[in-house]
Scaffold this motif. Structure first.
Motif, PDB file in Angstrom:
ATOM      1  N   GLY A  42      -0.787  -9.796   3.436  1.00  0.00           N
ATOM      2  CA  GLY A  42       0.471  -9.306   2.888  1.00  0.00           C
ATOM      3  C   GLY A  42       0.970 -10.111   1.712  1.00  0.00           C
ATOM      4  O   GLY A  42       2.007  -9.804   1.150  1.00  0.00           O
ATOM      5  N   ARG A  68      -0.785  -5.889   8.683  1.00  0.00           N
ATOM      6  CA  ARG A  68       0.264  -6.618   7.962  1.00  0.00           C
ATOM      7  C   ARG A  68       0.237  -6.284   6.467  1.00  0.00           C
ATOM      8  O   ARG A  68       1.279  -6.091   5.847  1.00  0.00           O
ATOM      9  CB  ARG A  68       0.112  -8.120   8.149  1.00  0.00           C
ATOM     10  CG  ARG A  68       0.786  -8.600   9.407  1.00  0.00           C
ATOM     11  CD  ARG A  68       0.709 -10.113   9.515  1.00  0.00           C
ATOM     12  NE  ARG A  68      -0.128 -10.341  10.684  1.00  0.00           N
ATOM     13  CZ  ARG A  68      -1.063 -11.264  10.811  1.00  0.00           C
ATOM     14  NH1 ARG A  68      -1.293 -12.116   9.855  1.00  0.00           N
ATOM     15  NH2 ARG A  68      -1.762 -11.364  11.903  1.00  0.00           N
ATOM     16  N   ASN A  71       1.509  -2.666   5.971  1.00  0.00           N
ATOM     17  CA  ASN A  71       2.960  -2.615   6.170  1.00  0.00           C
ATOM     18  C   ASN A  71       3.698  -3.201   4.975  1.00  0.00           C
ATOM     19  O   ASN A  71       4.712  -2.666   4.544  1.00  0.00           O
ATOM     20  CB  ASN A  71       3.359  -3.359   7.447  1.00  0.00           C
ATOM     21  CG  ASN A  71       3.025  -2.589   8.691  1.00  0.00           C
ATOM     22  OD1 ASN A  71       2.815  -1.377   8.654  1.00  0.00           O
ATOM     23  ND2 ASN A  71       2.944  -3.275   9.813  1.00  0.00           N
ATOM     24  N   ARG A  72       3.194  -4.287   4.424  1.00  0.00           N
ATOM     25  CA  ARG A  72       3.843  -4.904   3.262  1.00  0.00           C
ATOM     26  C   ARG A  72       3.778  -3.955   2.064  1.00  0.00           C
ATOM     27  O   ARG A  72       4.746  -3.793   1.343  1.00  0.00           O
ATOM     28  CB  ARG A  72       3.191  -6.232   2.920  1.00  0.00           C
ATOM     29  CG  ARG A  72       3.780  -6.861   1.667  1.00  0.00           C
ATOM     30  CD  ARG A  72       3.386  -8.306   1.540  1.00  0.00           C
ATOM     31  NE  ARG A  72       3.549  -8.889   0.241  1.00  0.00           N
ATOM     32  CZ  ARG A  72       4.673  -9.028  -0.426  1.00  0.00           C
ATOM     33  NH1 ARG A  72       5.792  -8.595   0.077  1.00  0.00           N
ATOM     34  NH2 ARG A  72       4.714  -9.611  -1.605  1.00  0.00           N
ATOM     35  N   GLU A  73       2.627  -3.321   1.859  1.00  0.00           N
ATOM     36  CA  GLU A  73       2.475  -2.383   0.735  1.00  0.00           C
ATOM     37  C   GLU A  73       3.467  -1.220   0.873  1.00  0.00           C
ATOM     38  O   GLU A  73       4.005  -0.733  -0.124  1.00  0.00           O
ATOM     39  CB  GLU A  73       1.054  -1.825   0.678  1.00  0.00           C
ATOM     40  CG  GLU A  73       0.039  -2.850   0.229  1.00  0.00           C
ATOM     41  CD  GLU A  73      -1.383  -2.349   0.374  1.00  0.00           C
ATOM     42  OE1 GLU A  73      -1.592  -1.162   0.667  1.00  0.00           O
ATOM     43  OE2 GLU A  73      -2.298  -3.176   0.209  1.00  0.00           O
ATOM     44  N   GLY A  74       3.729  -0.774   2.096  1.00  0.00           N
ATOM     45  CA  GLY A  74       4.654   0.323   2.332  1.00  0.00           C
ATOM     46  C   GLY A  74       6.096  -0.036   2.022  1.00  0.00           C
ATOM     47  O   GLY A  74       6.921   0.837   1.760  1.00  0.00           O
ATOM     48  N   ARG A  75       6.435  -1.317   2.023  1.00  0.00           N
ATOM     49  CA  ARG A  75       7.807  -1.761   1.761  1.00  0.00           C
ATOM     50  C   ARG A  75       8.059  -2.047   0.286  1.00  0.00           C
ATOM     51  O   ARG A  75       9.174  -2.263  -0.120  1.00  0.00           O
ATOM     52  CB  ARG A  75       8.121  -3.018   2.561  1.00  0.00           C
ATOM     53  CG  ARG A  75       8.374  -2.710   4.014  1.00  0.00           C
ATOM     54  CD  ARG A  75       8.860  -3.936   4.732  1.00  0.00           C
ATOM     55  NE  ARG A  75       7.806  -4.267   5.691  1.00  0.00           N
ATOM     56  CZ  ARG A  75       7.301  -5.467   5.892  1.00  0.00           C
ATOM     57  NH1 ARG A  75       7.753  -6.485   5.222  1.00  0.00           N
ATOM     58  NH2 ARG A  75       6.343  -5.665   6.768  1.00  0.00           N
ATOM     59  N   LEU A  76       7.014  -2.089  -0.509  1.00  0.00           N
ATOM     60  CA  LEU A  76       7.186  -2.380  -1.930  1.00  0.00           C
ATOM     61  C   LEU A  76       7.755  -1.162  -2.645  1.00  0.00           C
ATOM     62  O   LEU A  76       7.435  -0.030  -2.315  1.00  0.00           O
ATOM     63  CB  LEU A  76       5.856  -2.794  -2.558  1.00  0.00           C
ATOM     64  CG  LEU A  76       5.245  -4.087  -2.011  1.00  0.00           C
ATOM     65  CD1 LEU A  76       3.873  -4.313  -2.626  1.00  0.00           C
ATOM     66  CD2 LEU A  76       6.152  -5.266  -2.290  1.00  0.00           C
ATOM     67  N   PRO A  77       8.612  -1.371  -3.656  1.00  0.00           N
ATOM     68  CA  PRO A  77       9.184  -0.235  -4.400  1.00  0.00           C
ATOM     69  C   PRO A  77       8.163   0.526  -5.201  1.00  0.00           C
ATOM     70  O   PRO A  77       7.155   0.106  -5.568  1.00  0.00           O
ATOM     71  CB  PRO A  77      10.206  -0.875  -5.337  1.00  0.00           C
ATOM     72  CG  PRO A  77       9.984  -2.328  -5.294  1.00  0.00           C
ATOM     73  CD  PRO A  77       9.091  -2.626  -4.132  1.00  0.00           C
TER      74      PRO A  77
END
Length: 77
Positions: A42, A68, A71-77
């Protein structure tokens, strides 16, 4: 990781490995000098690990690390 018959960089860059000194899992970024460079899943700062302290991640550890990252990529704008 050269000398005494060791491969140039084990495990392969891009794979997941475990730093056996503290149990952290990281993606192998490459070898820098006498160390294997690992990056947390992540993202985050890389850390250096002596080659004798690196072992390949188990399938379960690798799967958790990939989750992980996704999930981190999904939270990036």
């Amino acid at each position: 990781m050269t000398g005494e018959g060791l491969e140039p960089c084990t495990p392969e860059p891009g794979s997941f490995a475990v730093d056996s000194r503290d149990g952290r899992v990281g993606r192998v970024m490459g070898c820098g000098g006498p160390y294997v460079q690992l990056r947390p899943p992540g993202g985050g700062a890389e850390w250096d690990c002596p080659p004798e302290s690196v072992r390949p991640a188990s399938p379960g550890d690798a799967l958790r690390a990939r989750v992980r990252e996704v999930n981190r990529e999904g939270r990036l704008p």
